[in-house]
Design a protein around this motif. Structure first.
Motif, PDB file in Angstrom:
ATOM      1  N   THR A  45       0.839  -1.203   0.000  1.00 58.30           N
ATOM      2  CA  THR A  45       0.000   0.000   0.000  1.00 58.30           C
ATOM      3  C   THR A  45       0.871   1.249   0.000  1.00 58.30           C
ATOM      4  O   THR A  45       0.607   2.203  -0.753  1.00 58.30           O
ATOM      5  CB  THR A  45      -0.936  -0.005   1.224  1.00 58.30           C
ATOM      6  N   GLY A  46       1.915   1.257   0.808  1.00 56.45           N
ATOM      7  CA  GLY A  46       2.839   2.390   0.849  1.00 56.45           C
ATOM      8  C   GLY A  46       3.499   2.636  -0.492  1.00 56.45           C
ATOM      9  O   GLY A  46       3.596   3.771  -0.955  1.00 56.45           O
ATOM     10  N   GLN A  47       3.935   1.560  -1.145  1.00 56.21           N
ATOM     11  CA  GLN A  47       4.557   1.693  -2.468  1.00 56.21           C
ATOM     12  C   GLN A  47       3.544   2.203  -3.493  1.00 56.21           C
ATOM     13  O   GLN A  47       3.889   3.011  -4.364  1.00 56.21           O
ATOM     14  CB  GLN A  47       5.156   0.356  -2.925  1.00 56.21           C
ATOM     15  N   SER A  48       2.318   1.748  -3.389  1.00 56.16           N
ATOM     16  CA  SER A  48       1.267   2.213  -4.310  1.00 56.16           C
ATOM     17  C   SER A  48       0.991   3.699  -4.123  1.00 56.16           C
ATOM     18  O   SER A  48       0.803   4.433  -5.099  1.00 56.16           O
ATOM     19  CB  SER A  48      -0.019   1.417  -4.095  1.00 56.16           C
ATOM     20  N   ILE A  49       0.979   4.136  -2.881  1.00 60.41           N
ATOM     21  CA  ILE A  49       0.762   5.568  -2.606  1.00 60.41           C
ATOM     22  C   ILE A  49       1.942   6.383  -3.143  1.00 60.41           C
ATOM     23  O   ILE A  49       1.739   7.436  -3.766  1.00 60.41           O
ATOM     24  CB  ILE A  49       0.534   5.807  -1.104  1.00 60.41           C
ATOM     25  N   LEU A  50       3.163   5.904  -2.932  1.00 59.24           N
ATOM     26  CA  LEU A  50       4.343   6.586  -3.477  1.00 59.24           C
ATOM     27  C   LEU A  50       4.220   6.735  -4.988  1.00 59.24           C
ATOM     28  O   LEU A  50       4.404   7.826  -5.540  1.00 59.24           O
ATOM     29  CB  LEU A  50       5.615   5.804  -3.125  1.00 59.24           C
ATOM     30  N   TYR A  51       3.896   5.650  -5.656  1.00 55.96           N
ATOM     31  CA  TYR A  51       3.751   5.663  -7.113  1.00 55.96           C
ATOM     32  C   TYR A  51       2.647   6.629  -7.544  1.00 55.96           C
ATOM     33  O   TYR A  51       2.822   7.406  -8.489  1.00 55.96           O
ATOM     34  CB  TYR A  51       3.451   4.246  -7.611  1.00 55.96           C
ATOM     35  N   ALA A  52       1.528   6.592  -6.827  1.00 53.76           N
ATOM     36  CA  ALA A  52       0.397   7.459  -7.164  1.00 53.76           C
ATOM     37  C   ALA A  52       0.741   8.932  -6.962  1.00 53.76           C
ATOM     38  O   ALA A  52       0.336   9.788  -7.759  1.00 53.76           O
ATOM     39  CB  ALA A  52      -0.825   7.085  -6.328  1.00 53.76           C
ATOM     40  N   TYR A  83       3.875  10.297  -7.079  1.00 56.20           N
ATOM     41  CA  TYR A  83       4.880  10.744  -8.047  1.00 56.20           C
ATOM     42  C   TYR A  83       4.332  10.726  -9.472  1.00 56.20           C
ATOM     43  O   TYR A  83       4.379  11.733 -10.174  1.00 56.20           O
ATOM     44  CB  TYR A  83       6.160   9.905  -7.967  1.00 56.20           C
ATOM     45  N   PHE A  84       3.832   9.564  -9.902  1.00 55.78           N
ATOM     46  CA  PHE A  84       3.411   9.411 -11.294  1.00 55.78           C
ATOM     47  C   PHE A  84       1.952   9.789 -11.522  1.00 55.78           C
ATOM     48  O   PHE A  84       1.533   9.919 -12.659  1.00 55.78           O
ATOM     49  CB  PHE A  84       3.635   7.973 -11.769  1.00 55.78           C
ATOM     50  N   GLY A  85       1.204   9.969 -10.452  1.00 58.48           N
ATOM     51  CA  GLY A  85      -0.198  10.358 -10.564  1.00 58.48           C
ATOM     52  C   GLY A  85      -0.355  11.850 -10.355  1.00 58.48           C
ATOM     53  O   GLY A  85      -0.163  12.647 -11.270  1.00 58.48           O
ATOM     54  N   ILE A  86      -0.649  12.226  -9.126  1.00 55.89           N
ATOM     55  CA  ILE A  86      -0.970  13.628  -8.845  1.00 55.89           C
ATOM     56  C   ILE A  86       0.198  14.565  -9.152  1.00 55.89           C
ATOM     57  O   ILE A  86      -0.005  15.652  -9.692  1.00 55.89           O
ATOM     58  CB  ILE A  86      -1.490  13.805  -7.390  1.00 55.89           C
ATOM     59  N   GLY A  87       1.433  14.146  -8.857  1.00 52.83           N
ATOM     60  CA  GLY A  87       2.590  14.996  -9.154  1.00 52.83           C
ATOM     61  C   GLY A  87       2.755  15.233 -10.645  1.00 52.83           C
ATOM     62  O   GLY A  87       2.987  16.356 -11.087  1.00 52.83           O
ATOM     63  N   ALA A  88       2.622  14.159 -11.431  1.00 51.86           N
ATOM     64  CA  ALA A  88       2.749  14.296 -12.883  1.00 51.86           C
ATOM     65  C   ALA A  88       1.605  15.116 -13.470  1.00 51.86           C
ATOM     66  O   ALA A  88       1.812  15.946 -14.361  1.00 51.86           O
ATOM     67  CB  ALA A  88       2.808  12.913 -13.532  1.00 51.86           C
ATOM     68  N   VAL A  89       0.394  14.899 -12.957  1.00 49.58           N
ATOM     69  CA  VAL A  89      -0.758  15.670 -13.438  1.00 49.58           C
ATOM     70  C   VAL A  89      -0.543  17.159 -13.168  1.00 49.58           C
ATOM     71  O   VAL A  89      -0.669  17.999 -14.067  1.00 49.58           O
ATOM     72  CB  VAL A  89      -2.069  15.172 -12.781  1.00 49.58           C
TER      73      VAL A  89
END
Length: 167
Positions: free
Chosen positions: A116-123, A125-131
């Motif tokens: 879950t922690g890794q998924s949040i990290l990915y989300a 960086y590559f989700g909200i941060g990229a958006v």
């Protein structure tokens, strides 16, 4: 992670425009992007040794500082063939940074929650941060910012992130 992603996204998605803005051929742009990928390999390979030797916090600070330096160099360098040399920093500013982030999550999150922690990290960086980073960069570019100036402004955004790293 969010702030670094917002600023760093401009490298990932506006690098081609930066190179073209400075007169690069499509072939040189392709080479630069390929060279970035090649520069990742040694740092992914040696990241565990580096983190063990210097410590996770020091390595995190160095990777973020290198991202700052990379953005500043892009803002200064106007010769595409010289800009290719900036890609040597990609392994530190991306590969080593990403491994440090993963290791920090592994350290901070209880073992039953690591996925879950890794998924949040990915989300983040590559989700909200990229958006947000793409929106921010596109918004500024549409308002007349050159990519070089956009990179310089994003270097300033990275400086905003540094105090959070030291906490």
């Amino acid at each position: 992670v969010l702030i670094v992603s917002i600023a760093g996204t401009s490298i990932w998605n506006f690098y081609s425009l930066y190179m073209k803005e400075n007169g690069a051929s499509a072939g040189l742009v392709g080479f630069g992007l390929s060279f970035q990928g090649l520069c990742e390999i040694p740092l992914f390979y040696s990241s565990a040794i580096i983190i063990r030797k210097y410590g996770i916090n020091k390595v995190l600070v160095v990777t973020v500082l290198v991202t700052f330096i990379r953005l500043v160099l892009y803002s200064i360098v106007k010769i595409p063939r010289v800009a290719i040399s900036i890609e040597l920093l990609h392994g530190i500013s991306w590969s080593l940074y990403w491994v440090v982030c993963i290791e920090m999550v592994n350290k901070l999150v209880p073992s039953k929650w690591i996925a879950t922690g890794q998924s949040i990290l990915y989300a983040v960086y590559f989700g909200i941060g990229a958006v947000l980073g793409n929106f921010w960069a596109g918004f500024l570019y549409d308002r007349g910012f050159s990519i070089s100036n956009l990179f310089l402004l994003n270097a300033g955004v990275i400086l905003v992130a540094l105090p959070f790293i030291f906490q």
